[in-house]
Design a protein around this motif. Structure first.
Motif, PDB file in Angstrom:
ATOM      1  N   MET A  49       0.815  -1.229   0.000  1.00  0.00           N
ATOM      2  CA  MET A  49       0.000   0.000   0.000  1.00  0.00           C
ATOM      3  C   MET A  49       0.847   1.277   0.000  1.00  0.00           C
ATOM      4  O   MET A  49       0.356   2.359  -0.296  1.00  0.00           O
ATOM      5  CB  MET A  49      -0.929   0.029   1.225  1.00  0.00           C
ATOM      6  N   SER A  81       4.490   8.130   2.966  1.00  0.00           N
ATOM      7  CA  SER A  81       4.116   9.322   2.187  1.00  0.00           C
ATOM      8  C   SER A  81       4.117  10.560   3.089  1.00  0.00           C
ATOM      9  O   SER A  81       4.529  11.646   2.663  1.00  0.00           O
ATOM     10  CB  SER A  81       2.750   9.131   1.512  1.00  0.00           C
ATOM     11  N   GLY A 126      -9.104   7.805  13.698  1.00  0.00           N
ATOM     12  CA  GLY A 126     -10.566   7.767  13.599  1.00  0.00           C
ATOM     13  C   GLY A 126     -10.933   7.866  12.135  1.00  0.00           C
ATOM     14  O   GLY A 126     -10.086   8.203  11.307  1.00  0.00           O
ATOM     15  N   ALA A 128     -11.634   9.166   8.726  1.00  0.00           N
ATOM     16  CA  ALA A 128     -11.151  10.459   8.218  1.00  0.00           C
ATOM     17  C   ALA A 128     -12.289  11.439   7.975  1.00  0.00           C
ATOM     18  O   ALA A 128     -12.115  12.651   8.145  1.00  0.00           O
ATOM     19  CB  ALA A 128     -10.370  10.232   6.928  1.00  0.00           C
ATOM     20  N   PHE A 145      -3.238  15.159   0.421  1.00  0.00           N
ATOM     21  CA  PHE A 145      -2.999  13.880  -0.260  1.00  0.00           C
ATOM     22  C   PHE A 145      -4.056  12.895   0.215  1.00  0.00           C
ATOM     23  O   PHE A 145      -4.217  12.686   1.417  1.00  0.00           O
ATOM     24  CB  PHE A 145      -1.593  13.358   0.068  1.00  0.00           C
TER      25      PHE A 145
END
Ligand SMILES: C[S@@+](CC[C@H](N)C(=O)[O-])C[C@H]1O[C@@H](n2cnc3c(N)ncnc32)[C@H](O)[C@@H]1O
Length: 224
Positions: A49, A81, A126, A128, A145
């Motif tokens: 991922m 990221s 939590g 998003a 992002f």
């Protein structure tokens, strides 16, 4: 700085061309390589991922070039990221990371500490969408992002765009869905959500968008 030994995830770029591009791109640093290794060891297949080296570097470069200081990430996993975004933000920047998974983001916290960027990252655990809806309504981000559950993307885009400054960027990952966005046949919930969001964004008068065949498809959206 080492050149990349290619930990890239480009499904749509010819192998030799991708290798050539990798050899002529700045490679990840030792801490980034270490985070990739730890992620593989601790999460197994889920390590797939993580965004590729090239995508992480592109985000770092864009964030730095924009002079961004306020960023948000939806979908943090083990922090690879986020680490790239935080590097681009510089010491006065702030990155709000949203994820549901404590175990994976604990790996992220360690990596951010080691890289000396934890002061500029705030992690909220939590769903998003709850985190986004709890934010103030005004402009508060330069860069966003999105890389979490695909059916959630339309809502994340809706919530983020009004909070982004004019000229700011939203990058959305996996917008090609392994190529399954092409065609009109019945698709999974994930593919359907991304297909309709791609169609919506290209007609959204509030933005300009370029969809790149990088990784599994990266849409770069600029708010006008
Ligand atoms: C593709 S991974 C993110 C990879 C990360 N951007 C990287 O490059 O290392 C997706 C992440 O989204 C998180 N996620 C899934 N559903 C979510 C939700 N409803 N709210 C917040 N995070 C979610 C998962 O826990 C997972 O860590």
């Amino acid at each position: 700085m080492p050149q990349s030994t290619s930990r890239r995830r480009n499904e749509f770029i010819d192998g030799p061309i991708d290798s050539y591009c990798a050899a002529h791109s700045t490679g990840p640093d030792e801490l980034q390589i270490d985070l990739q290794r730890v992620t593989r060891e601790k999460t197994g297949e889920a390590a797939g991922m993580q965004v590729g080296d090239d995508q992480a570097l592109l985000m770092e470069i864009l964030v730095r070039a924009m002079g961004a200081t306020r960023a948000i990430e939806i979908g943090t996993f083990t922090g690879f990221s986020a680490l790239a975004i935080a590097k681009g933000l510089g010491p006065n920047g702030h990155l709000l990371c949203c994820d549901v998974n404590e175990e994976w983001t604990n790996i992220a916290r360690e990596a951010w500490n080691d890289a000396g960027v934890s002061e500029r990252i705030e992690l909220r655990i939590g769903p998003a969408l709850d985190t986004l809806r709890a934010l103030p309504v005004g402009v508060q981000f330069d860069f966003a992002f999105i890389d979490a559950d695909k059916p959630g993307y339309p809502n994340y885009y809706d919530e983020i765009l009004p909070r982004l400054r004019p000229g700011g960027l939203v990058l959305l990952d996996n917008t090609l869905q392994g190529g399954r966005v092409i065609g009109a046949e019945k698709a999974s919930e994930e593919v359907s959500a991304i297909r309709s969001l791609n169609d919506f964004i290209v007609n959204d008068a509030r933005v300009r968008v370029v969809q790149l065949p990088l990784g599994d498809g990266l849409s770069c959206v600029q708010k006008l």
